[in-house]
Motif scaffolding. Structure first.
Motif, mmCIF file in Angstrom:
data_model
loop_
_atom_site.group_PDB
_atom_site.id
_atom_site.type_symbol
_atom_site.label_atom_id
_atom_site.label_comp_id
_atom_site.label_asym_id
_atom_site.label_seq_id
_atom_site.Cartn_x
_atom_site.Cartn_y
_atom_site.Cartn_z
ATOM 1 N N GLY A 32 1.400 48.782 92.793
ATOM 2 C CA GLY A 32 2.530 47.943 92.404
ATOM 3 C C GLY A 32 3.261 48.493 91.194
ATOM 4 N N GLY A 33 2.518 49.108 90.288
ATOM 5 C CA GLY A 33 3.110 49.602 89.058
ATOM 6 C C GLY A 33 4.045 50.773 89.281
ATOM 7 N N GLU A 34 5.108 50.801 88.497
ATOM 8 C CA GLU A 34 6.090 51.895 88.581
ATOM 9 C C GLU A 34 6.379 52.394 87.173
ATOM 10 O OE1 GLU A 34 9.336 51.354 91.684
ATOM 11 O OE2 GLU A 34 8.871 49.289 91.182
ATOM 12 N N LEU A 35 6.964 53.571 87.106
ATOM 13 C CA LEU A 35 7.365 54.099 85.803
ATOM 14 C C LEU A 35 8.632 53.389 85.337
ATOM 15 C CD1 LEU A 35 6.883 57.970 86.204
ATOM 16 C CD2 LEU A 35 5.270 56.256 85.349
ATOM 17 N N PRO A 36 8.858 53.213 84.049
ATOM 18 C CA PRO A 36 7.921 53.547 82.982
ATOM 19 C C PRO A 36 6.818 52.497 82.858
ATOM 20 C CG PRO A 36 9.909 52.586 82.049
ATOM 21 C CD PRO A 36 10.133 52.667 83.528
ATOM 22 N N GLN A 116 -4.102 43.031 97.882
ATOM 23 C CA GLN A 116 -2.859 43.295 98.619
ATOM 24 C C GLN A 116 -2.642 44.799 98.679
ATOM 25 O OE1 GLN A 116 0.649 41.058 97.493
ATOM 26 N NE2 GLN A 116 -0.570 39.242 97.042
ATOM 27 N N VAL A 117 -2.065 45.235 99.794
ATOM 28 C CA VAL A 117 -1.841 46.666 99.990
ATOM 29 C C VAL A 117 -0.515 46.844 100.729
ATOM 30 C CG1 VAL A 117 -3.296 46.613 102.090
ATOM 31 C CG2 VAL A 117 -2.888 48.791 100.936
ATOM 32 N N TRP A 118 0.217 47.903 100.377
ATOM 33 C CA TRP A 118 1.468 48.180 101.089
ATOM 34 C C TRP A 118 1.148 48.582 102.537
ATOM 35 C CZ3 TRP A 118 4.539 46.145 97.872
ATOM 36 C CH2 TRP A 118 4.626 46.488 96.536
ATOM 37 N N PRO A 119 1.922 48.137 103.500
ATOM 38 C CA PRO A 119 1.642 48.466 104.900
ATOM 39 C C PRO A 119 1.636 49.972 105.184
ATOM 40 C CG PRO A 119 3.247 46.684 104.757
ATOM 41 C CD PRO A 119 3.039 47.173 103.359
ATOM 42 N N HIS A 120 2.359 50.778 104.393
ATOM 43 C CA HIS A 120 2.387 52.228 104.648
ATOM 44 C C HIS A 120 1.196 52.950 104.023
ATOM 45 C CE1 HIS A 120 4.748 51.783 100.779
ATOM 46 N NE2 HIS A 120 3.816 52.654 100.428
ATOM 47 N N ASN A 121 0.358 52.230 103.284
ATOM 48 C CA ASN A 121 -0.746 52.881 102.554
ATOM 49 C C ASN A 121 -1.982 53.011 103.460
ATOM 50 O OD1 ASN A 121 -2.466 53.941 100.695
ATOM 51 N ND2 ASN A 121 -2.086 52.389 99.110
ATOM 52 N N THR A 122 -1.855 53.919 104.418
ATOM 53 C CA THR A 122 -2.897 54.083 105.440
ATOM 54 C C THR A 122 -4.260 54.417 104.835
ATOM 55 O OG1 THR A 122 -1.140 55.006 106.789
ATOM 56 C CG2 THR A 122 -3.353 55.262 107.630
ATOM 57 N N ALA A 123 -4.285 55.281 103.823
ATOM 58 C CA ALA A 123 -5.565 55.681 103.230
ATOM 59 C C ALA A 123 -6.285 54.459 102.672
ATOM 60 C CB ALA A 123 -5.336 56.718 102.136
ATOM 61 N N HIS A 140 6.158 39.128 103.981
ATOM 62 C CA HIS A 140 7.406 39.818 104.313
ATOM 63 C C HIS A 140 8.339 39.878 103.106
ATOM 64 C CE1 HIS A 140 6.698 39.935 108.687
ATOM 65 N NE2 HIS A 140 5.993 38.838 108.450
ATOM 66 N N ARG A 141 8.862 41.070 102.861
ATOM 67 C CA ARG A 141 9.843 41.253 101.785
ATOM 68 C C ARG A 141 9.391 40.509 100.519
ATOM 69 N NH1 ARG A 141 14.661 43.157 103.085
ATOM 70 N NH2 ARG A 141 15.879 41.742 101.798
ATOM 71 N N HIS A 142 8.164 40.811 100.104
ATOM 72 C CA HIS A 142 7.506 39.974 99.100
ATOM 73 C C HIS A 142 7.684 40.470 97.676
ATOM 74 C CE1 HIS A 142 4.634 36.824 98.142
ATOM 75 N NE2 HIS A 142 4.059 37.661 97.301
ATOM 76 N N TRP A 143 7.597 41.821 97.492
ATOM 77 C CA TRP A 143 7.598 42.360 96.126
ATOM 78 C C TRP A 143 8.876 43.146 95.860
ATOM 79 C CZ3 TRP A 143 4.339 40.268 92.950
ATOM 80 C CH2 TRP A 143 3.097 39.834 93.405
ATOM 81 N N ARG A 144 9.514 42.830 94.766
ATOM 82 C CA ARG A 144 10.734 43.540 94.358
ATOM 83 C C ARG A 144 10.349 44.846 93.667
ATOM 84 N NH1 ARG A 144 15.922 42.679 95.615
ATOM 85 N NH2 ARG A 144 15.853 40.469 95.039
ATOM 86 N N ARG A 145 10.882 45.962 94.135
ATOM 87 C CA ARG A 145 10.664 47.242 93.466
ATOM 88 C C ARG A 145 11.783 47.454 92.440
ATOM 89 N NH1 ARG A 145 5.852 49.057 93.707
ATOM 90 N NH2 ARG A 145 6.422 51.264 93.878
ATOM 91 N N ARG A 146 11.544 48.401 91.543
ATOM 92 C CA ARG A 146 12.525 48.578 90.465
ATOM 93 C C ARG A 146 13.863 49.082 90.974
ATOM 94 N NH1 ARG A 146 8.739 50.380 85.308
ATOM 95 N NH2 ARG A 146 7.987 48.274 84.959
ATOM 96 N N ASN A 147 13.856 49.706 92.174
ATOM 97 C CA ASN A 147 15.139 50.156 92.739
ATOM 98 C C ASN A 147 15.838 49.033 93.516
ATOM 99 O OD1 ASN A 147 13.753 49.880 95.115
ATOM 100 N ND2 ASN A 147 13.835 52.043 95.706
ATOM 101 N N GLY A 148 15.267 47.841 93.471
ATOM 102 C CA GLY A 148 15.895 46.695 94.104
ATOM 103 C C GLY A 148 15.349 46.394 95.489
ATOM 104 N N GLU A 149 14.634 47.344 96.096
ATOM 105 C CA GLU A 149 14.090 47.113 97.443
ATOM 106 C C GLU A 149 13.046 45.999 97.423
ATOM 107 O OE1 GLU A 149 14.419 51.772 98.939
ATOM 108 O OE2 GLU A 149 12.469 50.780 98.875
#
Ligand SMILES: CC(C)(COP(=O)(O)OP(=O)(O)OC[C@H]1O[C@@H](n2cnc3c(N)ncnc32)[C@H](O)[C@@H]1OP(=O)(O)O)[C@@H](O)C(=O)NCCC(=O)NCCS
Length: 170
Positions: A32-36, A116-123, A140-149
């Motif tokens: 979940g964490g992003e820079l900075p 919780q895990v992102w659906p694309h995080n297969t490993a 669905h569409r649950h967590w806001r990323r810093r780029n707005g997604e």
């Protein structure tokens, strides 16, 4: 492979843990964490957590560095977060951290580990499935990323005790 030691985190691990977290946050697609990264705020919370009997932090240490971390918070249920730095993945470090976390949760009297895990995080999904977790929900569409997604998240759980559920008693 150089030996990897799994142990409870100590205050002196703080900088190494923040470095590991920052490395994985920089990848931008697994946790979940992003820079900075707010090292001061996160570091303060981690240090507070070390004195909390209802939480546990584990580190994987190799060649004098922290190469992985796992944190379990609460005992009713226990929430898990974990990471292994790039370069140390695929060597059993994640499995060892997860096993230690599950043992701690069970011994602390927790009835369940949840995450919780992102659906694309297969490993990560495969790791959790291998250790007995199942998918319990999809956000669905649950967590806001810093780029707005807005990203989806899968909820996974591992019950630690058998027994009738409220519904099954009726
Ligand atoms: C997910 C993560 C913790 C796994 O740790 P790891 O040390 O690489 O995992 P292990 O080597 O112990 O592998 C254990 C199992 O995980 C699964 N797995 C690991 N890497 C995988 C990959 N690249 N692709 C598919 N499955 C994988 C497999 O089931 C594997 O078992 P196997 O070796 O018998 O096939 C690690 O990849 C990581 O830290 N990723 C970035 C951060 C992250 O995703 N954290 C979790 C957020 S929910």
């Amino acid at each position: 492979m150089p030996p990897v030691r799994i142990r409870r985190a100590e205050a002196s691990d703080l900088e190494g843990m923040l470095d590991a977290y920052e490395l994985v946050a920089a990848e931008g697609r697994y946790i979940g964490g992003e820079l900075p990264v707010d090292r001061t705020g996160r570091g303060t919370r981690w240090l507070e957590g070390l004195g909390d009997a209802s939480a546990a932090s584990f580190v994987a240490e190799a060649e004098g560095a922290i190469v992985g971390t796992a944190g379990v918070t609460g005992t009713g249920p226990s929430e898990l977060g974990m990471l292994v730095v790039p370069g140390w993945r695929g060597r059993g470090v994640g499995s060892a951290l997860l096993a230690a976390s599950i043992i701690w949760a069970r011994e602390a009297g927790s009835h369940k580990v949840t995450l919780q895990v992102w659906p694309h995080n297969t490993a990560a999904i495969n790791l959790y499935l291998k250790h007995g977790f199942t998918q319990e929900g999809y956000l669905h569409r649950h967590w806001r990323r810093r780029n707005g997604e807005l990203w989806d998240a899968i909820v996974m759980g591992l019950p630690l005790e058998d027994g009738a559920t409220e519904a099954s008693r009726q």
